[in-house]
Design an enzyme around this catalytic site. Structure first.
Site, short mmCIF file in Angstrom:
data_model
loop_
_atom_site.label_atom_id
_atom_site.label_comp_id
_atom_site.label_asym_id
_atom_site.label_seq_id
_atom_site.Cartn_x
_atom_site.Cartn_y
_atom_site.Cartn_z
N ASN A 22 0.87 -1.18 0.00
CA ASN A 22 0.00 0.00 0.00
C ASN A 22 0.91 1.23 0.00
O ASN A 22 1.49 1.57 1.02
CB ASN A 22 -0.88 -0.05 1.26
CG ASN A 22 -1.69 1.21 1.47
OD1 ASN A 22 -1.80 2.05 0.56
ND2 ASN A 22 -2.27 1.36 2.65
N LYS A 33 0.14 4.26 -0.29
CA LYS A 33 -0.50 5.45 0.30
C LYS A 33 -0.23 6.67 -0.60
O LYS A 33 -0.17 6.52 -1.81
CB LYS A 33 0.00 5.66 1.73
CG LYS A 33 -0.12 4.38 2.57
CD LYS A 33 0.13 4.58 4.02
CE LYS A 33 -0.01 3.25 4.75
NZ LYS A 33 0.14 3.36 6.18
N HIS A 40 -9.36 1.70 5.32
CA HIS A 40 -8.06 1.85 5.98
C HIS A 40 -8.23 2.82 7.16
O HIS A 40 -9.00 3.79 7.06
CB HIS A 40 -7.02 2.38 4.99
CG HIS A 40 -5.63 2.28 5.53
ND1 HIS A 40 -5.15 3.19 6.44
CD2 HIS A 40 -4.64 1.37 5.32
CE1 HIS A 40 -3.91 2.84 6.77
NE2 HIS A 40 -3.57 1.74 6.10
N GLU A 73 -6.50 5.13 8.11
CA GLU A 73 -6.22 6.54 7.76
C GLU A 73 -7.45 7.18 7.11
O GLU A 73 -7.69 8.37 7.29
CB GLU A 73 -4.98 6.59 6.84
CG GLU A 73 -3.70 6.32 7.63
CD GLU A 73 -2.58 5.67 6.84
OE1 GLU A 73 -2.65 5.64 5.60
OE2 GLU A 73 -1.64 5.18 7.49
N GLU A 124 -5.16 -4.46 10.82
CA GLU A 124 -4.07 -3.52 11.01
C GLU A 124 -4.29 -2.74 12.30
O GLU A 124 -5.07 -1.76 12.31
CB GLU A 124 -4.00 -2.53 9.85
CG GLU A 124 -3.80 -3.19 8.50
CD GLU A 124 -3.23 -2.22 7.48
OE1 GLU A 124 -2.17 -2.51 6.94
OE2 GLU A 124 -3.84 -1.16 7.25
N GLY A 143 2.94 2.34 10.67
CA GLY A 143 3.95 3.38 10.46
C GLY A 143 4.71 3.78 11.71
O GLY A 143 5.40 4.79 11.73
N SER A 151 3.67 -2.04 10.23
CA SER A 151 5.12 -2.14 10.39
C SER A 151 5.69 -3.52 10.05
O SER A 151 6.62 -3.99 10.70
CB SER A 151 5.52 -1.73 11.81
OG SER A 151 5.17 -0.37 12.05
P1 PGA Z 1 3.06 0.35 7.53
O1 PGA Z 1 1.59 0.58 6.95
O2 PGA Z 1 3.57 -0.97 6.98
O3 PGA Z 1 3.86 1.51 7.03
O4 PGA Z 1 2.95 0.30 9.01
C1 PGA Z 1 0.69 -0.49 6.79
C2 PGA Z 1 -0.62 0.01 6.26
O5 PGA Z 1 -1.13 1.01 6.75
O6 PGA Z 1 -1.21 -0.58 5.32
#
Ligand code: PGA
Length: 253
Positions: free
Chosen positions: A13, A15, A99, A101, A169, A175, A215
């Site tokens: 992803n 983003k 997601h 976010e 997640e 992140g 992560s």
């Molecule tokens: P990350 O993000 O691997 O940077 O933690 C995962 C995600 O939000 O899909």
């Protein structure tokens, strides 16, 4: 007869990251994957501006492409939005919805996520439906309750093992460099598996893929991917560089 485990998926992803120069990472990934005997599917979900380019570069490989978020409607007066049909037209095979976010930045609730996921199926895409608890929810012991409500409320109409994927997640792990422990992941994935069986039936529920995200890195992928009911990964930061992403994919070779 032994139950067939679903084929794993490692999805990147990107983003809101990536411009034309990032396409060299896609080229690199495609060349690194040549001759590798993959035991998982591989997907890249770039920003929409790069989708057709990534699709062109991966066409001859086994890498599939996906979109990030879609509007629930097929078309109309929604400035800045993209429909599932548009993603399908651009060559996507899937779209990420719900997601954390999107839930946090755009106030998307489970009902919105369900409508988007249902739109994905309408357009012939696989819906990758994200769920996950916040740090406060985990601290207060609400994790499984929150996950149950998100799974139930966000699953698309007509969900099956062939058209829907769940991505667990934990919000606090995205992140941040923090990952859930193998035991924490096992507990939530087992819980999601049970909820899915109750919602879509035992047969479909046992085959629906449940990804872990938050992560995931080359250094922790093998351990996380070995956890029961983990059928792949949704990878953010570490999917931006081919060398890191392939390190995660290799957990499945
Ligand atoms: P990350 O993000 O691997 O940077 O933690 C995962 C995600 O939000 O899909």
């Amino acid at each position: 007869m032994a139950k067939k485990t679903p084929r794993a998926l490692v999805a990147g992803n990107w983003k809101m990251n990536g411009t034309k120069t990032s396409l060299r990472e896609v080229r690199l990934l495609v060349s690194m994957l040549k001759g590798v005997r993959l035991k998982c599917d591989v997907m890249i979900c770039p920003p929409a501006t790069l989708l057709t380019k990534v699709r062109d570069l991966t066409r001859s490989s086994r890498v599939i492409t996906g979109g990030q978020d879609c509007h629930a409607s097929e078309s109309g007066a929604h400035t800045g939005d993209l429909s599932a049909e548009m993603f399908a037209d651009a060559g996507a095979g899937a779209v990420i919805v719900g997601h954390s976010e999107r839930r946090a930045d755009h106030g998307e609730a489970n009902g919105d996520v369900r409508a988007k996921a249902t739109a994905a199926l309408r357009a012939g895409l696989t819906a990758i439906v994200c769920v996950g608890e916040t740090h406060d929810e985990r601290k207060s012991g609400a994790t499984l309750r929150v996950i149950s409500a998100q799974v139930k409320g966000s699953l698309p109409e007509g969900a099956s093992a062939d058209n829907t994927i769940i991505a667990y997640e934990p919000v606090w792990a995205i992140g941040t460099g923090l990952t859930a422990t193998a035991d924490e992941v096992a507990q939530v994935h087992r819980h999601i598996r049970k909820r899915l069986s109750a919602l879509v039936g035992e047969e479909q529920g046992s085959r629906m893929r449940i990804l872990y995200g938050g992560s995931v890195k080359p250094g922790n992928a093998a351990e996380l991917m070995a956890v029961a009911n983990v059928n792949g990964a949704l990878v953010g930061g570490a999917s931006l560089k081919a060398a890191d992403f392939i390190g995660i994919i290799k957990a499945y070779t």
